[in-house]
Motif scaffolding. Structure first.
Motif, PDB file in Angstrom:
ATOM      1  N   TYR A   1       0.828  -1.213   0.000  1.00 44.54           N
ATOM      2  CA  TYR A   1       0.000   0.000   0.000  1.00 44.54           C
ATOM      3  C   TYR A   1       0.858   1.257   0.000  1.00 44.54           C
ATOM      4  N   ASP A   2       2.052   1.187   0.594  1.00 45.50           N
ATOM      5  CA  ASP A   2       3.024   2.277   0.596  1.00 45.50           C
ATOM      6  C   ASP A   2       2.473   3.568   1.198  1.00 45.50           C
ATOM      7  N   GLU A   3       1.643   3.435   2.239  1.00 47.39           N
ATOM      8  CA  GLU A   3       1.088   4.619   2.905  1.00 47.39           C
ATOM      9  C   GLU A   3       1.763   4.916   4.232  1.00 47.39           C
ATOM     10  N   LEU A   4       2.422   3.900   4.827  1.00 48.16           N
ATOM     11  CA  LEU A   4       3.062   4.068   6.123  1.00 48.16           C
ATOM     12  C   LEU A   4       4.562   3.831   6.004  1.00 48.16           C
ATOM     13  N   SER A   5       5.317   4.502   6.852  1.00 47.69           N
ATOM     14  CA  SER A   5       6.757   4.247   6.915  1.00 47.69           C
ATOM     15  C   SER A   5       6.978   2.924   7.632  1.00 47.69           C
ATOM     16  N   LEU A   6       8.180   2.392   7.512  1.00 48.02           N
ATOM     17  CA  LEU A   6       8.505   1.146   8.193  1.00 48.02           C
ATOM     18  C   LEU A   6       8.396   1.318   9.708  1.00 48.02           C
ATOM     19  N   LYS A   7       8.752   2.482  10.200  1.00 47.80           N
ATOM     20  CA  LYS A   7       8.641   2.764  11.632  1.00 47.80           C
ATOM     21  C   LYS A   7       7.167   2.722  12.065  1.00 47.80           C
ATOM     22  N   GLU A   8       6.276   3.302  11.263  1.00 43.66           N
ATOM     23  CA  GLU A   8       4.840   3.288  11.575  1.00 43.66           C
ATOM     24  C   GLU A   8       4.270   1.874  11.503  1.00 43.66           C
TER      25      GLU A   8
ATOM     26  N   SER B   1      12.409  -5.803  10.684  1.00 44.73           N
ATOM     27  CA  SER B   1      13.240  -6.100   9.504  1.00 44.73           C
ATOM     28  C   SER B   1      13.909  -7.464   9.619  1.00 44.73           C
ATOM     29  N   SER B   2      14.409  -7.775  10.806  1.00 40.67           N
ATOM     30  CA  SER B   2      15.062  -9.062  11.030  1.00 40.67           C
ATOM     31  C   SER B   2      14.076 -10.215  10.854  1.00 40.67           C
ATOM     32  N   GLN B   3      12.902 -10.082  11.454  1.00 40.74           N
ATOM     33  CA  GLN B   3      11.883 -11.126  11.340  1.00 40.74           C
ATOM     34  C   GLN B   3      11.392 -11.243   9.900  1.00 40.74           C
ATOM     35  N   PHE B   4      11.211 -10.127   9.239  1.00 46.37           N
ATOM     36  CA  PHE B   4      10.746 -10.107   7.849  1.00 46.37           C
ATOM     37  C   PHE B   4      11.742 -10.847   6.956  1.00 46.37           C
ATOM     38  N   LYS B   5      13.030 -10.546   7.123  1.00 49.70           N
ATOM     39  CA  LYS B   5      14.056 -11.188   6.298  1.00 49.70           C
ATOM     40  C   LYS B   5      14.128 -12.687   6.597  1.00 49.70           C
ATOM     41  N   LYS B   6      13.987 -13.052   7.857  1.00 47.80           N
ATOM     42  CA  LYS B   6      14.037 -14.465   8.235  1.00 47.80           C
ATOM     43  C   LYS B   6      12.906 -15.251   7.566  1.00 47.80           C
ATOM     44  N   VAL B   7      11.713 -14.651   7.478  1.00 44.53           N
ATOM     45  CA  VAL B   7      10.549 -15.334   6.910  1.00 44.53           C
ATOM     46  C   VAL B   7      10.549 -15.283   5.378  1.00 44.53           C
ATOM     47  N   THR B   8      10.841 -14.116   4.805  1.00 40.45           N
ATOM     48  CA  THR B   8      10.704 -13.946   3.355  1.00 40.45           C
ATOM     49  C   THR B   8      12.005 -14.101   2.579  1.00 40.45           C
ATOM     50  N   GLY B   9      13.143 -13.936   3.274  1.00 37.13           N
ATOM     51  CA  GLY B   9      14.430 -13.956   2.583  1.00 37.13           C
ATOM     52  C   GLY B   9      14.797 -12.597   1.998  1.00 37.13           C
ATOM     53  N   LEU B  10      13.928 -11.613   2.194  1.00 35.94           N
ATOM     54  CA  LEU B  10      14.144 -10.270   1.648  1.00 35.94           C
ATOM     55  C   LEU B  10      14.071  -9.241   2.762  1.00 35.94           C
ATOM     56  N   THR B  11      14.742  -8.127   2.566  1.00 35.32           N
ATOM     57  CA  THR B  11      14.546  -7.003   3.473  1.00 35.32           C
ATOM     58  C   THR B  11      13.236  -6.336   3.078  1.00 35.32           C
ATOM     59  N   PRO B  12      12.598  -5.601   3.974  1.00 27.81           N
ATOM     60  CA  PRO B  12      11.362  -4.910   3.603  1.00 27.81           C
ATOM     61  C   PRO B  12      11.541  -3.978   2.398  1.00 27.81           C
ATOM     62  N   SER B  13      12.649  -3.255   2.328  1.00 28.33           N
ATOM     63  CA  SER B  13      12.847  -2.335   1.194  1.00 28.33           C
ATOM     64  C   SER B  13      13.030  -3.103  -0.111  1.00 28.33           C
ATOM     65  N   HIS B  14      13.723  -4.242  -0.072  1.00 27.75           N
ATOM     66  CA  HIS B  14      13.877  -5.045  -1.292  1.00 27.75           C
ATOM     67  C   HIS B  14      12.535  -5.658  -1.699  1.00 27.75           C
ATOM     68  N   PHE B  15      11.752  -6.059  -0.714  1.00 26.48           N
ATOM     69  CA  PHE B  15      10.424  -6.609  -0.984  1.00 26.48           C
ATOM     70  C   PHE B  15       9.575  -5.611  -1.769  1.00 26.48           C
ATOM     71  N   LYS B  16       9.641  -4.336  -1.389  1.00 28.40           N
ATOM     72  CA  LYS B  16       8.841  -3.321  -2.079  1.00 28.40           C
ATOM     73  C   LYS B  16       9.234  -3.199  -3.550  1.00 28.40           C
ATOM     74  N   GLN B  17      10.492  -3.510  -3.880  1.00 30.84           N
ATOM     75  CA  GLN B  17      10.968  -3.392  -5.257  1.00 30.84           C
ATOM     76  C   GLN B  17      10.573  -4.597  -6.112  1.00 30.84           C
TER      77      GLN B  17
ATOM     78  N   SER C   1      10.849  -2.640  17.572  1.00 30.07           N
ATOM     79  CA  SER C   1      11.674  -1.702  16.800  1.00 30.07           C
ATOM     80  C   SER C   1      11.603  -2.042  15.315  1.00 30.07           C
ATOM     81  N   VAL C   2      12.078  -1.128  14.494  1.00 31.37           N
ATOM     82  CA  VAL C   2      12.164  -1.376  13.048  1.00 31.37           C
ATOM     83  C   VAL C   2      13.167  -2.496  12.795  1.00 31.37           C
ATOM     84  N   ALA C   3      14.235  -2.533  13.577  1.00 29.76           N
ATOM     85  CA  ALA C   3      15.251  -3.579  13.410  1.00 29.76           C
ATOM     86  C   ALA C   3      14.644  -4.970  13.675  1.00 29.76           C
ATOM     87  N   HIS C   4      13.804  -5.070  14.693  1.00 24.61           N
ATOM     88  CA  HIS C   4      13.154  -6.345  15.001  1.00 24.61           C
ATOM     89  C   HIS C   4      12.236  -6.764  13.854  1.00 24.61           C
TER      90      HIS C   4
END
Length: 192
Positions: free
Chosen positions: A141-148, A162-178, A157-160
């Motif tokens: 949706y790209d309406e909220l920041s990662l912090k939000e 991002s870490s969990q996201f990468k562990k599950v998807t194999g991608l960072t949140p920013s790479h996922f958006k691309q 935290s955003v770090a938590h």
């Protein structure tokens, strides 16, 4: 007239509730109420043609649940989906085990043990997968920041996140958006 509740797997949204209500009415049943994972009909067990109901539900991607333990597992899943996907931010900051025990009406240790034996994963892992699907949705949706997003979903935290996201998807949140293909999983297909 008596009423009967039936329990239905893969009912995860308002559209699902509408489809189930319409299909049951089309079969001639008086639908008293439809909620996530269940429907209450003005009927008694003798008047309900379970095979007819089962067939119409299956033709729409749902499954009629007969076994009490299976119904309980579905209630746990629906409570988690509701917690992650349908509630305001304050509810995501509650104690998950207390929330689920209250929603299901049973001791959390029993629920957790039963869930693990039936699903082959823990409630906690299932919750993480649902949270990651919600993160994906919010990133698309790209309406909220990662912090939000981290705050809304109860991450410390955003770090938590991002870490969990990468562990599950194999991608960072920013790479996922691309990435532009196969971004999300339907809620009824999320599995540990």
């Amino acid at each position: 007239m008596a009423s009967i509740k039936i329990y239905i797997k893969n009912m995860v949204c308002d559209r699902c509730k509408r489809v189930v209500a319409e299909e049951l009415q089309r079969l001639g049943y008086t639908v008293l109420q439809v909620g996530l994972g269940e429907a209450e009909l003005a009927s008694d067990k003798d008047q309900l043609n379970m095979e007819e109901v089962r067939e119409v539900l299956q033709s729409n991607g749902f499954e009629l649940l007969d076994d009490r333990k299976t119904q309980l597992i579905e209630k746990v899943k629906l409570a988690i989906i509701e917690l992650v996907h349908r509630t305001g931010e304050q509810e995501l900051h509650v104690n998950t085990s207390d929330y689920i025990a209250e929603k299901v009406g049973l001791d959390y240790n029993y629920i957790s043990s039963l869930f693990s034996s039936f699903e082959g994963t823990t409630i906690e892992k299932y919750l993480i997968l649902q949270r990651i699907e919600r993160v994906k949705e919010l990133l698309v949706y790209d309406e909220l920041s990662l912090k939000e997003i981290a705050y809304e979903l109860g991450y410390s935290s955003v770090a938590h996140l991002s870490s969990q996201f990468k562990k599950v998807t194999g991608l960072t949140p920013s790479h996922f958006k691309q990435v532009k293909t196969d971004k999300r999983t339907t809620l009824d297909k999320v599995q540990g």
